[in-house]
Design a protein around this motif. Structure first.
Motif, PDB file in Angstrom:
ATOM      1  N   TYR A   1      37.183  33.791  43.486  1.00  0.00           N
ATOM      2  CA  TYR A   1      37.125  35.499  43.358  1.00  0.00           C
ATOM      3  C   TYR A   1      36.974  35.710  42.009  1.00  0.00           C
ATOM      4  CZ  TYR A   1      39.623  34.668  47.962  1.00  0.00           C
ATOM      5  OH  TYR A   1      39.888  34.452  49.258  1.00  0.00           O
ATOM      6  N   ARG A   2      35.932  36.435  41.614  1.00  0.00           N
ATOM      7  CA  ARG A   2      35.703  36.815  40.116  1.00  0.00           C
ATOM      8  C   ARG A   2      34.958  37.984  39.929  1.00  0.00           C
ATOM      9  NH1 ARG A   2      32.833  31.892  37.838  1.00  0.00           N
ATOM     10  NH2 ARG A   2      32.602  30.414  39.389  1.00  0.00           N
ATOM     11  N   ASP A   3      34.723  38.422  38.563  1.00  0.00           N
ATOM     12  CA  ASP A   3      33.867  39.646  38.141  1.00  0.00           C
ATOM     13  C   ASP A   3      34.769  40.840  38.340  1.00  0.00           C
ATOM     14  OD1 ASP A   3      32.414  37.677  37.390  1.00  0.00           O
ATOM     15  OD2 ASP A   3      30.791  37.971  38.625  1.00  0.00           O
ATOM     16  N   MET A   4      35.745  41.152  39.049  1.00  0.00           N
ATOM     17  CA  MET A   4      36.577  42.363  39.135  1.00  0.00           C
ATOM     18  C   MET A   4      37.106  42.852  37.964  1.00  0.00           C
ATOM     19  SD  MET A   4      38.452  39.613  39.895  1.00  0.00           S
ATOM     20  CE  MET A   4      39.268  38.931  41.252  1.00  0.00           C
ATOM     21  N   ASN A   5      37.344  44.359  37.685  1.00  0.00           N
ATOM     22  CA  ASN A   5      37.693  44.977  36.585  1.00  0.00           C
ATOM     23  C   ASN A   5      39.474  44.767  36.680  1.00  0.00           C
ATOM     24  OD1 ASN A   5      38.544  46.466  34.683  1.00  0.00           O
ATOM     25  ND2 ASN A   5      37.194  48.456  35.328  1.00  0.00           N
ATOM     26  N   THR A   6      39.711  43.814  35.794  1.00  0.00           N
ATOM     27  CA  THR A   6      41.281  43.597  35.905  1.00  0.00           C
ATOM     28  C   THR A   6      41.896  44.848  35.214  1.00  0.00           C
ATOM     29  OG1 THR A   6      40.912  42.400  33.570  1.00  0.00           O
ATOM     30  CG2 THR A   6      40.737  41.035  35.579  1.00  0.00           C
ATOM     31  N   ASN A   7      41.380  46.031  34.941  1.00  0.00           N
ATOM     32  CA  ASN A   7      42.053  47.022  34.596  1.00  0.00           C
ATOM     33  C   ASN A   7      42.653  47.773  35.770  1.00  0.00           C
ATOM     34  OD1 ASN A   7      41.773  46.718  31.641  1.00  0.00           O
ATOM     35  ND2 ASN A   7      39.791  47.741  31.577  1.00  0.00           N
TER      36      ASN A   7
END
Length: 190
Positions: free
Chosen positions: A121-127
Motif C-alpha cells: 500500500y503506497r502513495d497515500m497522503n500521510t497528512n
C-alpha cells in the motif's frame, strides 16, 4: 570507388553476422526465461475497515476489473470513505483485504504461500491517511493481508495497492518481485 563498395559490403556482412553471436565460441544467446508470476491470479479485492474503538459498522469497499489492468475500465472501483477523528483526534482502523479471481477467493492460497507474496500500500497522503502494522508470513516478513490504518484528518487522496510475487527470497520490501495485481483507489475521508 569499387574498392570502397567492396570493403563496405564485407564490413556490413561481418557486422550483421557478428550481431547474432555473443561470444568467441560462436554461441547464440538463448531466449530469456519467462517471468515467474506464481500460480495465483487476481482481478478483484474486497477490503473491510473496522474501527478499533468499536462502535460503528464495518465499512466494506470493492474493486473488480474483470479483464485486468490495461483493458476496459473496472466494473467496481469504490472510493474509500472513512470517518476522520473529531477535534483533532485520530481514528484507528483494523483492515483486512480478500483477493479474488472473479468469484473465487484466493486469499487463503496467498497466505499459505506467504513467503512468496506481499501486499503493498503506497502513495497515500500521510497528512490524512497512514498505514500502520501488517500481518506477517511464516518467516516473520510483511505479508499485508491484515493491516492497521489511521485516519488523521478529513481529506482526499489515493492509495496504490499491489500484490507482488517474489520467486526466490522475499525480504519484505514492496519494490521486489513481479506485480501480479496493481490498482489505485481513491479515498475521501469525512
Amino acid at each position: 570507388m569499387k574498392t570502397f563498395l567492396k570493403i563496405s559490403a564485407v564490413a556490413l556482412f561481418i557486422g550483421l553476422f557478428s550481431a547474432c553471436i555473443n561470444d568467441d565460441e560462436g554461441t547464440v544467446t538463448p531466449e530469456p526465461l519467462p517471468l515467474q508470476r506464481g500460480d495465483i491470479e487476481v482481478n478483484r479485492f474486497i477490503m473491510s475497515f473496522t474501527l478499533k474503538s468499536g462502535g460503528g459498522a464495518t465499512q466494506v469497499f470493492e474493486f473488480y476489473d474483470q479483464d485486468g489492468s490495461g483493458g476496459n475500465a473496472p466494473l467496481k472501483n469504490e472510493t474509500w470513505t472513512l470517518i476522520s477523528g473529531f477535534s483533532g483526534g485520530i481514528n484507528n482502523y483494523n483492515a483486512d483485504i480478500k483477493f479474488y479471481l472473479d468469484a473465487l477467493e484466493v486469499t487463503d492460497q496467498i497466505e499459505a504461500r506467504g513467503s512468496n507474496y506481499i501486499v503493498c500500500y503506497r502513495d497515500m497522503n500521510t497528512n490524512n491517511f497512514r498505514i500502520g502494522d501488517s500481518n506477517f508470513d511464516n518467516n516473520s516478513l510483511k505479508l499485508g493481508t491484515e493491516t492497521t490504518w489511521q485516519v488523521v484528518s478529513s481529506g482526499t487522496g489515493n492509495v496504490k495497492i499491489s500484490l507482488n510475487y517474489i520467486h526466490l527470497n522475499k525480504e519484505g520490501l514492496c519494490d521486489a518481485g513481479v506485480r501480479i495485481f496493481e490498482t489505485t483507489i481513491n479515498y475521501q475521508h469525512q
